[in-house]
Scaffold this motif. Structure first.
Motif, PDB file in Angstrom:
ATOM      1  N   GLN A 136       1.290  -0.736  -0.012  1.00  0.00           N
ATOM      2  CA  GLN A 136      -0.202   0.108  -0.213  1.00  0.00           C
ATOM      3  C   GLN A 136       0.384   1.191  -0.939  1.00  0.00           C
ATOM      4  N   PRO A 137       1.542   1.426  -1.476  1.00  0.00           N
ATOM      5  CA  PRO A 137       2.409   2.771  -1.220  1.00  0.00           C
ATOM      6  C   PRO A 137       2.105   4.271  -1.433  1.00  0.00           C
ATOM      7  N   LEU A 138       2.573   5.138  -0.307  1.00  0.00           N
ATOM      8  CA  LEU A 138       1.773   6.530  -0.503  1.00  0.00           C
ATOM      9  C   LEU A 138       3.414   6.753  -1.400  1.00  0.00           C
ATOM     10  N   PHE A 139       2.579   7.787  -2.247  1.00  0.00           N
ATOM     11  CA  PHE A 139       3.308   8.927  -2.528  1.00  0.00           C
ATOM     12  C   PHE A 139       2.997  10.203  -2.100  1.00  0.00           C
ATOM     13  N   VAL A 140       3.809  10.805  -2.063  1.00  0.00           N
ATOM     14  CA  VAL A 140       3.939  11.828  -0.940  1.00  0.00           C
ATOM     15  C   VAL A 140       4.622  13.235  -2.222  1.00  0.00           C
ATOM     16  N   ARG A 186       0.111  11.011  -5.941  1.00  0.00           N
ATOM     17  CA  ARG A 186       1.132  10.560  -7.575  1.00  0.00           C
ATOM     18  C   ARG A 186       0.724  10.608  -8.952  1.00  0.00           C
ATOM     19  N   GLN A 187      -0.851  11.750  -9.098  1.00  0.00           N
ATOM     20  CA  GLN A 187      -1.536  11.696 -10.045  1.00  0.00           C
ATOM     21  C   GLN A 187      -1.418  13.549 -10.365  1.00  0.00           C
ATOM     22  N   GLY A 188      -0.945  14.124  -8.957  1.00  0.00           N
ATOM     23  CA  GLY A 188      -0.458  15.537  -9.542  1.00  0.00           C
ATOM     24  C   GLY A 188      -1.651  16.162  -8.332  1.00  0.00           C
ATOM     25  N   GLU A 189      -2.692  15.815  -7.726  1.00  0.00           N
ATOM     26  CA  GLU A 189      -3.929  16.414  -7.408  1.00  0.00           C
ATOM     27  C   GLU A 189      -3.437  16.391  -5.962  1.00  0.00           C
ATOM     28  N   PRO A 190      -3.681  17.628  -5.791  1.00  0.00           N
ATOM     29  CA  PRO A 190      -3.713  18.361  -4.043  1.00  0.00           C
ATOM     30  C   PRO A 190      -4.418  17.466  -3.230  1.00  0.00           C
ATOM     31  N   ARG A 191      -4.237  16.534  -1.895  1.00  0.00           N
ATOM     32  CA  ARG A 191      -4.491  15.572  -1.622  1.00  0.00           C
ATOM     33  C   ARG A 191      -4.311  16.359   0.052  1.00  0.00           C
ATOM     34  N   GLU A 192      -5.344  15.870   1.347  1.00  0.00           N
ATOM     35  CA  GLU A 192      -5.016  16.415   2.377  1.00  0.00           C
ATOM     36  C   GLU A 192      -5.215  14.960   3.641  1.00  0.00           C
ATOM     37  N   MET A 193      -4.747  15.179   4.600  1.00  0.00           N
ATOM     38  CA  MET A 193      -4.577  13.581   4.967  1.00  0.00           C
ATOM     39  C   MET A 193      -4.488  13.651   6.916  1.00  0.00           C
ATOM     40  N   HIS A 194      -5.193  13.197   7.791  1.00  0.00           N
ATOM     41  CA  HIS A 194      -4.673  12.472   8.900  1.00  0.00           C
ATOM     42  C   HIS A 194      -4.112  12.168   9.611  1.00  0.00           C
ATOM     43  N   ALA A 195      -3.211  12.063  10.057  1.00  0.00           N
ATOM     44  CA  ALA A 195      -2.180  11.323  10.235  1.00  0.00           C
ATOM     45  C   ALA A 195      -2.420  10.730  11.821  1.00  0.00           C
ATOM     46  N   THR A 196      -1.997   9.423  12.388  1.00  0.00           N
ATOM     47  CA  THR A 196      -1.775   9.391  13.879  1.00  0.00           C
ATOM     48  C   THR A 196      -0.647   7.746  13.970  1.00  0.00           C
ATOM     49  N   GLY A 197      -0.715   7.742  15.067  1.00  0.00           N
ATOM     50  CA  GLY A 197       0.129   6.886  15.118  1.00  0.00           C
ATOM     51  C   GLY A 197       1.222   6.770  14.251  1.00  0.00           C
ATOM     52  N   LEU A 198       1.868   5.751  14.149  1.00  0.00           N
ATOM     53  CA  LEU A 198       3.660   4.700  13.043  1.00  0.00           C
ATOM     54  C   LEU A 198       2.720   5.423  11.963  1.00  0.00           C
ATOM     55  N   MET A 199       1.849   6.089  11.257  1.00  0.00           N
ATOM     56  CA  MET A 199       2.135   6.862   9.717  1.00  0.00           C
ATOM     57  C   MET A 199       2.107   8.640  10.319  1.00  0.00           C
ATOM     58  N   ALA A 200       2.031   8.617  11.121  1.00  0.00           N
ATOM     59  CA  ALA A 200       1.941   9.937  11.911  1.00  0.00           C
ATOM     60  C   ALA A 200       3.550  10.385  11.617  1.00  0.00           C
ATOM     61  N   THR A 201       4.361   9.053  12.810  1.00  0.00           N
ATOM     62  CA  THR A 201       5.970   9.311  12.816  1.00  0.00           C
ATOM     63  C   THR A 201       6.487   9.091  11.248  1.00  0.00           C
ATOM     64  N   CYS A 202       6.041   8.474  10.888  1.00  0.00           N
ATOM     65  CA  CYS A 202       6.817   7.984   9.504  1.00  0.00           C
ATOM     66  C   CYS A 202       7.141   9.114   8.172  1.00  0.00           C
ATOM     67  N   LEU A 203       5.895   9.997   8.441  1.00  0.00           N
ATOM     68  CA  LEU A 203       5.264  11.270   8.011  1.00  0.00           C
ATOM     69  C   LEU A 203       6.567  11.998   8.008  1.00  0.00           C
ATOM     70  N   GLN A 204       6.285  12.522   9.397  1.00  0.00           N
ATOM     71  CA  GLN A 204       7.337  13.576  10.242  1.00  0.00           C
ATOM     72  C   GLN A 204       8.687  13.448   9.819  1.00  0.00           C
ATOM     73  N   HIS A 205       9.143  11.548  10.087  1.00  0.00           N
ATOM     74  CA  HIS A 205      10.586  11.550   9.852  1.00  0.00           C
ATOM     75  C   HIS A 205      11.184  11.457   8.416  1.00  0.00           C
ATOM     76  N   GLU A 206       9.944  11.261   7.583  1.00  0.00           N
ATOM     77  CA  GLU A 206      10.824  11.437   6.261  1.00  0.00           C
ATOM     78  C   GLU A 206      10.627  13.333   5.586  1.00  0.00           C
ATOM     79  N   ILE A 207       9.381  13.934   5.988  1.00  0.00           N
ATOM     80  CA  ILE A 207       9.702  15.251   6.030  1.00  0.00           C
ATOM     81  C   ILE A 207      10.803  15.455   7.100  1.00  0.00           C
ATOM     82  N   ASP A 208      11.203  15.569   7.952  1.00  0.00           N
ATOM     83  CA  ASP A 208      12.415  16.097   7.869  1.00  0.00           C
ATOM     84  C   ASP A 208      13.159  15.815   7.845  1.00  0.00           C
ATOM     85  N   HIS A 209      14.109  14.536   6.693  1.00  0.00           N
ATOM     86  CA  HIS A 209      14.366  14.772   6.030  1.00  0.00           C
ATOM     87  C   HIS A 209      14.553  15.516   5.001  1.00  0.00           C
ATOM     88  N   LEU A 210      14.206  15.880   4.444  1.00  0.00           N
ATOM     89  CA  LEU A 210      13.819  17.014   3.210  1.00  0.00           C
ATOM     90  C   LEU A 210      13.199  18.385   3.738  1.00  0.00           C
TER      91      LEU A 210
END
Length: 172
Positions: free
Chosen positions: A72-76, A118-142
């Motif tokens: 279930q890949p998420l492309f951001v 992935r299609q270049g469409e604007p999206r919003e999401m609410h993330a909790t748990g591991l997804m919230a942690t992982c997103l913050q970790h990867e955004i930190d890299h950016l």
């Protein structure tokens, strides 16, 4: 798809570079995402930012599925955290750019995110748990931030010295 070498410590110059926004999500960006995904699965990991393969663009991929589950890949692209909870959570984080090192990190337990899919469409999401942690970790890299920047200076200095020594000894 291609597996691309992952940039690791002690290459702080690359890992601390702030990534530039993506102008448009086109075939080139989708190809890069596909290569990032294959690289991440091969490593193996659950998240990868483009800067971790030496590309300073605001792109990341995440897949929290387990080995026996459907992928279930998420492309951001161009992620922006628009809100984060005051409630914090602790998670033992690791990083493909800092192999075999794990440390407890405290981050907001929930976030809201705005990004391009992935299609270049604007999206919003609410993330909790591991997804919230992982997103913050990867955004930190950016943003040129490593998860070891969230731990004590003493521990961070030890990790950096360990990787610098390993490089001098030719073990990296």
């Amino acid at each position: 798809m291609s597996i691309i070498p992952i940039v690791t410590l002690p290459d702080e110059k690359t890992l601390r570079e702030v990534s530039k926004p993506v102008e448009t999500v086109d075939a080139q960006v989708r190809k890069l995402w596909d290569d990032m995904l294959e690289t991440m699965y091969h490593a193996p990991g659950i998240g990868l930012a483009a800067i971790q393969i030496g590309v300073p663009r605001r792109l990341l991929v995440i897949d929290l599925s387990k080995e026996d589950e459907e992928k279930q890949p998420l492309f951001v692209a161009n992620p922006e955290i628009t809100w984060s909870s005051e409630i914090q959570s602790d998670y033992e984080e690791g990083c493909l750019s800092i192999p075999e090192y794990y440390e407890m990190v405290t981050r907001p337990a929930e976030i809201r995110l705005r990004y391009l899919d992935r299609q270049g469409e604007p999206r919003e999401m609410h993330a909790t748990g591991l997804m919230a942690t992982c997103l913050q970790h990867e955004i930190d890299h950016l943003n040129g931030v490593l998860f070891i920047d969230h731990i004590s200076r003493l521990k961070r200095d030890r990790v950096l010295k360990k990787f610098q020594k390993a490089q001098k000894l030719g073990k990296l």
